[in-house]
Every structure is written in structure tokens, then in C-alpha cells.
Design a protein around this motif. Sequence first.
Motif, PDB file in Angstrom:
ATOM      1  N   SER A  80       0.994  -1.563   0.104  1.00  0.00           N
ATOM      2  CA  SER A  80      -0.056   0.055  -0.230  1.00  0.00           C
ATOM      3  C   SER A  80       1.033   1.046  -0.184  1.00  0.00           C
ATOM      4  O   SER A  80       0.587   2.004  -0.707  1.00  0.00           O
ATOM      5  CB  SER A  80      -0.937   0.015   1.126  1.00  0.00           C
ATOM      6  OG  SER A  80      -0.110   0.411   1.871  1.00  0.00           O
ATOM      7  N   ALA A  81       2.172   1.117   1.138  1.00  0.00           N
ATOM      8  CA  ALA A  81       2.832   2.228   0.618  1.00  0.00           C
ATOM      9  C   ALA A  81       3.787   2.415  -0.255  1.00  0.00           C
ATOM     10  O   ALA A  81       3.278   3.798  -1.902  1.00  0.00           O
ATOM     11  CB  ALA A  81       3.821   1.873   1.806  1.00  0.00           C
ATOM     12  N   VAL A  82       4.110   1.526  -1.432  1.00  0.00           N
ATOM     13  CA  VAL A  82       4.536   1.782  -2.289  1.00  0.00           C
ATOM     14  C   VAL A  82       3.691   1.912  -3.425  1.00  0.00           C
ATOM     15  O   VAL A  82       3.859   3.192  -4.418  1.00  0.00           O
ATOM     16  CB  VAL A  82       5.374   0.612  -2.737  1.00  0.00           C
ATOM     17  CG1 VAL A  82       5.715   0.627  -4.767  1.00  0.00           C
ATOM     18  CG2 VAL A  82       6.164   0.258  -2.253  1.00  0.00           C
ATOM     19  N   LEU A  83       2.358   1.707  -3.978  1.00  0.00           N
ATOM     20  CA  LEU A  83       1.284   2.112  -5.138  1.00  0.00           C
ATOM     21  C   LEU A  83       0.873   3.170  -4.635  1.00  0.00           C
ATOM     22  O   LEU A  83       0.797   4.488  -5.394  1.00  0.00           O
ATOM     23  CB  LEU A  83       0.201   0.765  -4.703  1.00  0.00           C
ATOM     24  CG  LEU A  83       0.553  -0.626  -5.358  1.00  0.00           C
ATOM     25  CD1 LEU A  83      -0.320  -1.447  -5.047  1.00  0.00           C
ATOM     26  CD2 LEU A  83       0.715  -0.452  -6.252  1.00  0.00           C
ATOM     27  N   GLY A  84       0.202   3.643  -2.903  1.00  0.00           N
ATOM     28  CA  GLY A  84      -0.066   4.430  -3.021  1.00  0.00           C
ATOM     29  C   GLY A  84       1.370   6.230  -3.552  1.00  0.00           C
ATOM     30  O   GLY A  84       0.778   6.842  -3.281  1.00  0.00           O
ATOM     31  N   ALA A  85       2.771   5.582  -3.668  1.00  0.00           N
ATOM     32  CA  ALA A  85       3.306   6.367  -3.563  1.00  0.00           C
ATOM     33  C   ALA A  85       3.708   6.773  -5.202  1.00  0.00           C
ATOM     34  O   ALA A  85       3.324   7.842  -5.763  1.00  0.00           O
ATOM     35  CB  ALA A  85       4.914   5.931  -3.192  1.00  0.00           C
TER      36      ALA A  85
ATOM     37  N   ILE B 146      -2.889   7.592  -0.465  1.00  0.00           N
ATOM     38  CA  ILE B 146      -2.574   7.960  -1.844  1.00  0.00           C
ATOM     39  C   ILE B 146      -3.248   9.704  -1.600  1.00  0.00           C
ATOM     40  O   ILE B 146      -1.791  10.207  -2.102  1.00  0.00           O
ATOM     41  CB  ILE B 146      -3.793   8.314  -3.374  1.00  0.00           C
ATOM     42  CG1 ILE B 146      -3.412   5.966  -3.829  1.00  0.00           C
ATOM     43  CG2 ILE B 146      -3.445   8.889  -3.818  1.00  0.00           C
ATOM     44  CD1 ILE B 146      -4.364   5.804  -4.606  1.00  0.00           C
ATOM     45  N   PRO B 147      -4.196   9.952  -0.545  1.00  0.00           N
ATOM     46  CA  PRO B 147      -4.167  11.276  -0.281  1.00  0.00           C
ATOM     47  C   PRO B 147      -3.411  12.294   0.659  1.00  0.00           C
ATOM     48  O   PRO B 147      -2.744  13.087   0.194  1.00  0.00           O
ATOM     49  CB  PRO B 147      -5.518  11.219   0.076  1.00  0.00           C
ATOM     50  CG  PRO B 147      -6.144  10.320   0.057  1.00  0.00           C
ATOM     51  CD  PRO B 147      -5.345   8.953  -0.600  1.00  0.00           C
TER      52      PRO B 147
ATOM     53  N   SER C  64      12.726  13.012  -0.928  1.00  0.00           N
ATOM     54  CA  SER C  64      11.305  13.157  -0.881  1.00  0.00           C
ATOM     55  C   SER C  64      10.539  11.582  -0.833  1.00  0.00           C
ATOM     56  O   SER C  64       9.485  11.816  -0.017  1.00  0.00           O
ATOM     57  CB  SER C  64      10.356  14.266  -1.704  1.00  0.00           C
ATOM     58  OG  SER C  64      11.416  15.972  -1.356  1.00  0.00           O
ATOM     59  N   LEU C  65      10.406  11.563  -1.863  1.00  0.00           N
ATOM     60  CA  LEU C  65       9.382  10.278  -2.554  1.00  0.00           C
ATOM     61  C   LEU C  65       9.744   9.242  -1.798  1.00  0.00           C
ATOM     62  O   LEU C  65       8.494   9.015  -1.191  1.00  0.00           O
ATOM     63  CB  LEU C  65      10.100   9.925  -4.269  1.00  0.00           C
ATOM     64  CG  LEU C  65       9.104  10.543  -5.646  1.00  0.00           C
ATOM     65  CD1 LEU C  65       9.824  10.347  -6.558  1.00  0.00           C
ATOM     66  CD2 LEU C  65       7.507   9.909  -4.591  1.00  0.00           C
ATOM     67  N   LEU C  66      11.256   8.559  -1.642  1.00  0.00           N
ATOM     68  CA  LEU C  66      11.633   7.508  -0.586  1.00  0.00           C
ATOM     69  C   LEU C  66      10.770   7.747   0.558  1.00  0.00           C
ATOM     70  O   LEU C  66      10.351   7.281   1.664  1.00  0.00           O
ATOM     71  CB  LEU C  66      12.736   7.454  -0.706  1.00  0.00           C
ATOM     72  CG  LEU C  66      13.215   5.640  -0.653  1.00  0.00           C
ATOM     73  CD1 LEU C  66      12.317   5.354  -1.381  1.00  0.00           C
ATOM     74  CD2 LEU C  66      14.879   5.447  -0.653  1.00  0.00           C
ATOM     75  N   GLY C  67      11.769   9.073   1.603  1.00  0.00           N
ATOM     76  CA  GLY C  67      10.857   9.335   2.939  1.00  0.00           C
ATOM     77  C   GLY C  67       8.931   9.087   2.407  1.00  0.00           C
ATOM     78  O   GLY C  67       8.869   8.621   3.660  1.00  0.00           O
ATOM     79  N   ALA C  68       8.726   9.705   2.185  1.00  0.00           N
ATOM     80  CA  ALA C  68       6.883  10.271   2.033  1.00  0.00           C
ATOM     81  C   ALA C  68       6.676   8.672   2.064  1.00  0.00           C
ATOM     82  O   ALA C  68       5.277   8.092   2.456  1.00  0.00           O
ATOM     83  CB  ALA C  68       6.259  10.573   1.157  1.00  0.00           C
ATOM     84  N   THR C  69       7.159   7.726   1.045  1.00  0.00           N
ATOM     85  CA  THR C  69       6.371   6.708   1.394  1.00  0.00           C
ATOM     86  C   THR C  69       7.328   5.526   2.539  1.00  0.00           C
ATOM     87  O   THR C  69       5.975   4.205   2.713  1.00  0.00           O
ATOM     88  CB  THR C  69       7.451   5.411   0.025  1.00  0.00           C
ATOM     89  OG1 THR C  69       7.453   6.034  -0.885  1.00  0.00           O
ATOM     90  CG2 THR C  69       7.326   3.908  -0.675  1.00  0.00           C
ATOM     91  N   MET C  70       8.221   5.848   3.516  1.00  0.00           N
ATOM     92  CA  MET C  70       8.920   5.403   4.582  1.00  0.00           C
ATOM     93  C   MET C  70       7.315   5.216   5.416  1.00  0.00           C
ATOM     94  O   MET C  70       6.262   4.808   6.692  1.00  0.00           O
ATOM     95  CB  MET C  70      10.173   6.226   5.029  1.00  0.00           C
ATOM     96  CG  MET C  70      11.033   5.624   4.663  1.00  0.00           C
ATOM     97  SD  MET C  70      11.255   2.877   4.458  1.00  0.00           S
ATOM     98  CE  MET C  70      12.206   3.354   3.441  1.00  0.00           C
ATOM     99  N   LEU C  71       7.061   6.762   5.343  1.00  0.00           N
ATOM    100  CA  LEU C  71       6.201   7.346   6.646  1.00  0.00           C
ATOM    101  C   LEU C  71       4.444   6.478   6.042  1.00  0.00           C
ATOM    102  O   LEU C  71       3.935   6.442   6.950  1.00  0.00           O
ATOM    103  CB  LEU C  71       5.694   8.907   6.035  1.00  0.00           C
ATOM    104  CG  LEU C  71       4.773   9.491   7.455  1.00  0.00           C
ATOM    105  CD1 LEU C  71       5.589   9.905   8.728  1.00  0.00           C
ATOM    106  CD2 LEU C  71       4.060  10.627   6.200  1.00  0.00           C
ATOM    107  N   LEU C  72       4.143   5.942   4.523  1.00  0.00           N
ATOM    108  CA  LEU C  72       3.004   5.753   4.388  1.00  0.00           C
ATOM    109  C   LEU C  72       3.030   4.659   5.207  1.00  0.00           C
ATOM    110  O   LEU C  72       2.242   3.908   5.702  1.00  0.00           O
ATOM    111  CB  LEU C  72       3.230   5.440   2.737  1.00  0.00           C
ATOM    112  CG  LEU C  72       1.842   6.362   2.504  1.00  0.00           C
ATOM    113  CD1 LEU C  72       2.522   8.374   2.969  1.00  0.00           C
ATOM    114  CD2 LEU C  72       1.835   6.574   1.026  1.00  0.00           C
ATOM    115  N   PHE C  73       4.366   3.531   4.516  1.00  0.00           N
ATOM    116  CA  PHE C  73       4.470   2.488   5.411  1.00  0.00           C
ATOM    117  C   PHE C  73       4.468   2.136   7.026  1.00  0.00           C
ATOM    118  O   PHE C  73       3.583   1.637   7.442  1.00  0.00           O
ATOM    119  CB  PHE C  73       5.599   2.472   5.227  1.00  0.00           C
ATOM    120  CG  PHE C  73       6.233   0.655   5.416  1.00  0.00           C
ATOM    121  CD1 PHE C  73       5.703  -0.875   5.303  1.00  0.00           C
ATOM    122  CD2 PHE C  73       6.712   0.521   7.026  1.00  0.00           C
ATOM    123  CE1 PHE C  73       6.231  -1.621   5.923  1.00  0.00           C
ATOM    124  CE2 PHE C  73       7.143  -0.637   7.992  1.00  0.00           C
ATOM    125  CZ  PHE C  73       6.752  -1.979   7.383  1.00  0.00           C
TER     126      PHE C  73
END
Lengths: 263, 300
Positions: free
Chosen positions: B86-91, B177-178, B221-230
Motif C-alpha cells: 500500500s505504501a509503494v502503490l500509494g506513492a 494516496i491522498p 522526499s519520495l522515498l521518505g514519504a513512502t516510509m511514512l506511508l509504510f
Amino acid sequence: MKSERFGPWLAMVLGTLYFVVPLIATFEFSLRKRRGVYSFDAYASVFSDSRFIESFGYSTFIALLTIVVGVLLVVPTAYVIRLRMPRMRPIVEFITLLPLVIPAIVIVFGYLRLYNSSSFLPLTGTARSTDLLLVFAYVVLAMPYMYRAVDTGLRAIDVKTLTEAAESLGASWWTILFKVILPNVRVAVLSGAFLTFAIVIGEFTIASLLNRPAFGPYLQLVGANSAYEPSALAVIAFVVTWACMGLIQLFGSGIRGSSAAPR
Amino acid sequence: MVENVSAATMDDHAAAASRKRLPLSWLGVVPFFAFALLFLIWPTLDLMIGAFQTPTGEFTLQNIANLNQDSIISAYKISIQVSVASAVLGAVFGFFLAHAAVMGNLPGWMRPTLTTFSGVASNFAGVPLAFAFIATLGRTGLVTTLLYSFFGINLYSTGFNILSFWGLTITYLYFQIPLMVLILMPALDGLKKEWREAAAILGATKVQFWTHVAFPVLWPSLLGATMLLFANAFGAIATAYALTGSSLNIVPILLYAQIRGDVLHDPNLGYALALGMIVITALSNITYIWLRARSDRWLR
């Protein structure tokens, strides 16, 4: 130029589909209670359920308490940090971000271990003190958002000059904080408050594990036991969330001179 | 902690500090630290200590070792899989949406609409979200029925189930995603127009601009935000619980069952389970903060 705009449009259309279809589906489903025709029976059944009124009322009350405690805790801290202790800022910011790192279920697990009825501070001992613990848990949960909102609000005003002006007029620190600073960041505080409300009103994990009769556990219970009412409740919950966010936007952009739009 | 507070106050305002000012600094900060200590830090630390104790309070590593059983390992595995998916797809989807809104030359009303909606959707989680997706993709959900009556596709005979790994992932994407959109928009705004123009003047193609300029600046930012989503997905329980009951074995649901009824028959093993969650979300958040610090240098 035309081909360049195709991608963005595609992204928007697909995004809209993904986000809107579940809302339509939920609404459609909530109308299916009476066989063969659309009706608002599910809503009627929800609103006539006394547990709905009670749990929603309870959660609203808890949310309001959370907002009051949160504001009283965060506003003075953010103000003092900005004005007098800038070197403490990283520590305070780190603490306010911790609730995003530590899952809510872990925090409440810790409460149950630390504040059980045979501990030094038996907060889970009585219903009233458990309510208090629930409020505190929600303050923790809302802290990242509340602190961010208030700090952004403080950045937009000249805290130093306002404080010095008030001090030179002989204002006490109490007056400065509540009659000068707070009114100036009211937009930020309000946006933090609505966000807090949106987070707290349907919260499930903490309320359920502390055994409080809140809206979240009630939703879960209805979901496990009936077919169409859950969809009606989901629509209601979505409207409440939408109202909270709408109010943030309204206050954030409607009043001049204070920028508090959520980042 | 108290010494720190007073020391900092004295340092900063040794000259200016009047007797009147001191209580304000104190009253502002001490309740906050006391509150954070009592209701955030201490309960968590106490739990972490409990993970290394026997029921009688002696030090042990047995609880951690006991995590090594099939049901617990598989719970961590499924949890991590759902969170990563969900983090990767969301990103990815979040990036395309944010990119479309910021740089897509779309009508002006679209961006604020997306921002507002993202604010709502990223907070529309928990139990109601599960209800919404049951009404959409459940056995009698709208999309399931429409697919069958218009295209003859029986979603559930393809092996899909809303109560499964993919069902949960699709549901989580509704708030993932949001969240990505909200985090990425400012980062995309930070890509200066001048960089794009400079690249264009030097003859760079669009692809070259992205691979040589934009992504090198954006990737933290991209990778960091993905971590947060995770971390966001990993700690979530309400949606999964309302969606699947206890049929999907993920860590938060296992921990919930443990707290309610000691399903592991070992309270201290429960603490170890919680410690595992903290370690995983902490690692992903530390990575996020570290990457944020890197990306902030460029996006001023």
C-alpha cells in the motif's frame, strides 16, 4: 501541447474514479434496506437507535475535551519555545512527532500496563478516570497535528513584537497568552481543533481497548451485526469528516492576515 | 529534564529575565513535558522494558526468542507485505496525481479541489472506510454487481476477496494516496521553474530533465514519504479489523486480540510483540526523517 496534457488528465480521471466510486457505492448500498426500492430506511434505523445517539454524543464530548486540553497544552508550549527557548525546539518537535511513530495500539497497551487498577495511578480503575485517560490518549494522538497547526500560526505573526508591546503596557503573562497570542492564532487553533475532531470522533482502537462506549466501537459493533446500517453510518462519518475539513478551509482562507492552511 | 528547562531559560535570557517572565516559560513548558512523559514516553518505555522481563520481573531475552513461532512470524510477514504494497502503490499513484495537479496545466480549480479532498480522504480511515469498501467490492457490492451484470465478470470467482491481502491493500490506498498527494505537492512546488528552463535551454529532453534533475532532487522526499506511508499502514488496525474481523492475521490485530484476551497465553510475549511493532515503525520513520533532512536542503 495536447499530448503533454493527456497524462495529467488520465491521472485525474482515474484518481476521481477510484475516490468517487466507493462513495457512490456506499451511498447506493445504504439505500437498499427496503427490498426492490431505494429508501432511507437504513438512516431511519440508525437515527432511531439510542446507542447511536449516546455513543456519538459521548465521542463528541470526549473530542471537545480533547481539543480544550490539547490547546491548553500546546499553545503555551509552542509560544514559549518560539519566544524563549528556540534551542528546545528540536526536542519538542521530536516529542510531538512520536505519536506518528508509536502505533496507537501500543500506547494504549502501555496505559493498561502502567495505569491498571492496582498501580500507583489507577486511572483505569473507575469509569470517570478512564474517560480522562481516553482524553489524554486522544491529546497524544492529535498532538502532531495540533502542534504543527499552532506553530504554523505562530510563525505567521510577530510573536516577539506582540509580547514586548503587551509587556510594555504592563500586561501579565496570563493576559499576553490568552488575550494577545491566542486570539491571533485562533485560525490555526481552529484548524487544529477540527482536525482533532475528525480524528477522534470515530477512533476505534483506544476507545475499544479502554472499554469506553464511544462511536468507533459502536460502528464496529453495527458492522458486525447488520447489513445496510454500516453503509449509512459510513456516509454519516464521511459527511462529518468532510464538514471538519471544509471548516478548516473556510476559516483558513476566509480570514485575512492569518495563514493557517493545513500543510 | 527540569534542569534543562531552567538552564536554557537562564542562558537565553540571563540579561533580560525579569522575575515576571520566568513563570511564563515554566508554566508553558513543564506541563507539556510532564504530560508527554506520563502519557506517551513512560507507558511506551514501560512496555519495552516488559518485553525483556519475566512475569516476576527478572531480565530475560526469552520473550524476544518466543516471537519466533509460525503464527507470529506470518503475522509480521503479512503486515509488512500489506504495508509495503500500500505504501509503494500509494506513492506511485500519489506521485502521478500530485504531478498532474502541480505541473499538468489543468484547469485552476482542480488543484485546490484535490488538496481539500485529500485532506478529507486521508482522514477518512478506520471503521467507516471498511464499510465503504464492503459496499463497493464486497460480495454484493456495487462494483462487484455491475462488473457481473454488464461485463459478465464474476470478481469473486477470479479469487479476489475484499477480506484478503489485495482487498486490504486496495482499501488502505484510499487514505495512502491522498496522504502522498499532500506530502508531495510542496516538494513538487519546490522544483524551481528555472531548473526546467535551464535544462530546456541546454537542450535536455523531458526525460533527461526528470532523470538528471527532478528525480535526484525529489527522491529523498519520495522515498521518505513512502516510509511514512509504510508506518501509517503498519500501525493501522481499525480498518482491517472492521473489514476482516480476525480472519486476516496481521500484527496489530494479533496484538489487539492479545490485549483483549491474552491469546498468546503469555503477557510478556505481548510486550515483545509490541516492541517489534515499535522497532519497525521507528526504523521506517528514522529513515523518513533522515531523508527529509536531505531533501530540505534543495527545496528551500
